[in-house]
Design a protein around this motif. Structure first.
Motif, short mmCIF file in Angstrom:
data_model
loop_
_atom_site.label_atom_id
_atom_site.label_comp_id
_atom_site.label_asym_id
_atom_site.label_seq_id
_atom_site.Cartn_x
_atom_site.Cartn_y
_atom_site.Cartn_z
N GLN A 1 -22.10 70.27 57.26
CA GLN A 1 -23.23 69.83 56.44
C GLN A 1 -23.64 68.40 56.81
O GLN A 1 -24.84 68.10 56.88
CB GLN A 1 -22.86 69.92 54.97
CG GLN A 1 -24.03 69.61 54.04
CD GLN A 1 -23.66 69.83 52.59
OE1 GLN A 1 -22.53 70.15 52.25
NE2 GLN A 1 -24.63 69.64 51.72
N THR B 1 -30.13 74.00 52.81
CA THR B 1 -30.15 74.73 51.55
C THR B 1 -29.13 75.86 51.55
O THR B 1 -28.40 76.06 50.58
CB THR B 1 -31.56 75.30 51.28
OG1 THR B 1 -32.49 74.22 51.26
CG2 THR B 1 -31.61 76.03 49.95
N LEU B 2 -29.06 76.60 52.65
CA LEU B 2 -28.11 77.70 52.74
C LEU B 2 -26.67 77.19 52.69
O LEU B 2 -25.81 77.79 52.03
CB LEU B 2 -28.36 78.51 54.01
CG LEU B 2 -29.68 79.29 54.04
CD1 LEU B 2 -29.87 79.96 55.39
CD2 LEU B 2 -29.73 80.30 52.92
N ALA C 1 -25.62 74.41 51.29
CA ALA C 1 -25.36 73.91 49.94
C ALA C 1 -25.11 75.05 48.96
O ALA C 1 -24.27 74.93 48.06
CB ALA C 1 -26.51 73.04 49.46
N ASN C 2 -25.82 76.16 49.11
CA ASN C 2 -25.64 77.28 48.20
C ASN C 2 -24.32 78.00 48.44
O ASN C 2 -23.80 78.64 47.53
CB ASN C 2 -26.79 78.27 48.33
CG ASN C 2 -28.03 77.78 47.62
OD1 ASN C 2 -27.95 76.96 46.71
ND2 ASN C 2 -29.18 78.27 48.02
N GLN C 3 -23.77 77.93 49.63
CA GLN C 3 -22.49 78.58 49.90
C GLN C 3 -21.33 77.81 49.27
O GLN C 3 -20.34 78.41 48.90
CB GLN C 3 -22.25 78.69 51.41
CG GLN C 3 -23.09 79.73 52.07
CD GLN C 3 -22.85 79.78 53.56
OE1 GLN C 3 -22.13 78.96 54.11
NE2 GLN C 3 -23.47 80.74 54.22
N THR C 4 -21.46 76.51 49.12
CA THR C 4 -20.37 75.71 48.58
C THR C 4 -20.34 75.70 47.06
O THR C 4 -19.34 75.36 46.47
CB THR C 4 -20.45 74.26 49.09
OG1 THR C 4 -21.72 73.70 48.71
CG2 THR C 4 -20.31 74.22 50.59
N ILE C 5 -21.43 76.08 46.41
CA ILE C 5 -21.50 76.07 44.95
C ILE C 5 -21.24 77.49 44.45
O ILE C 5 -21.84 78.44 44.91
CB ILE C 5 -22.88 75.59 44.45
CG1 ILE C 5 -23.13 74.15 44.88
CG2 ILE C 5 -22.98 75.72 42.95
CD1 ILE C 5 -24.51 73.66 44.54
N ALA D 1 -21.56 80.59 42.12
CA ALA D 1 -22.68 81.10 41.32
C ALA D 1 -22.30 81.06 39.85
O ALA D 1 -21.25 81.54 39.46
CB ALA D 1 -23.02 82.52 41.75
N ARG D 2 -23.15 80.46 39.05
CA ARG D 2 -22.91 80.36 37.62
C ARG D 2 -24.02 81.06 36.86
O ARG D 2 -25.17 81.04 37.26
CB ARG D 2 -22.86 78.90 37.19
CG ARG D 2 -21.63 78.20 37.69
CD ARG D 2 -21.57 76.81 37.11
NE ARG D 2 -21.32 75.90 38.21
CZ ARG D 2 -21.75 74.68 38.29
NH1 ARG D 2 -22.46 74.19 37.33
NH2 ARG D 2 -21.47 73.92 39.32
N SER D 3 -23.66 81.64 35.76
CA SER D 3 -24.63 82.32 34.92
C SER D 3 -24.39 81.91 33.48
O SER D 3 -23.28 81.54 33.09
CB SER D 3 -24.48 83.84 35.07
OG SER D 3 -25.29 84.50 34.11
#
Length: 131
Positions: free
Chosen positions: A2, A68-69, A71-75, A77-79
């Motif tokens: 990153q 962006t991709l 960053a989304n892999q390291t976070i 998923a929250r709901s």
């Protein structure tokens, strides 16, 4: 990975700003810019600068999407449905004791407003005098 992509992204952004600022103005809306001669004159130079701008813009968008991709892999998923439900107990009132088995919450706004040395019981309003 990153960090490397971020450094490349910043270099592309700086190069894109420099290329856009070096280009000759063709608008002439207010008669500014676009002076006569210069080291970049002629159709060939303008065409090369336009292509370079397009390539840098495409690289900028590609690196933005890549960041962006990553960053989304390291976070994770929250709901909203994954979080536990809030407690249904009533909020603590200053000056009262909590129910048995519970401790009074600390660090709230009211705790910060209390002056050390004073009691925690609320002060009753005074009755009008002289009537």
């Amino acid at each position: 990975m990153q960090t490397v992509l971020l450094v490349i992204h910043l270099m592309i952004a700086a190069a894109l700003v420099a290329v856009v600022l070096v280009q000759r103005s063709e608008g002439g809306a207010l008669g500014i810019g676009g002076g006569g001669g210069g080291f970049m004159s002629g159709r060939g130079a303008a065409n090369a600068m336009t292509r370079l701008t397009a390539y840098l813009a495409a690289a900028f968008f590609a690196s933005s999407i890549g960041l962006t991709l990553i960053a989304n892999q390291t976070i994770a998923a929250r709901s909203v449905f994954d979080t536990p439900a809030a407690s249904t107990t009533a909020p603590a009132v200053p000056g009262t004791t909590p129910p048995a088995g519970q401790t009074a919450p600390r660090g709230g706004v009211l705790d910060k407003l209390q002056v050390p040395g004073q009691g925690q019981a609320p002060v009753a309003p005074r009755a009008p005098q002289g009537q």
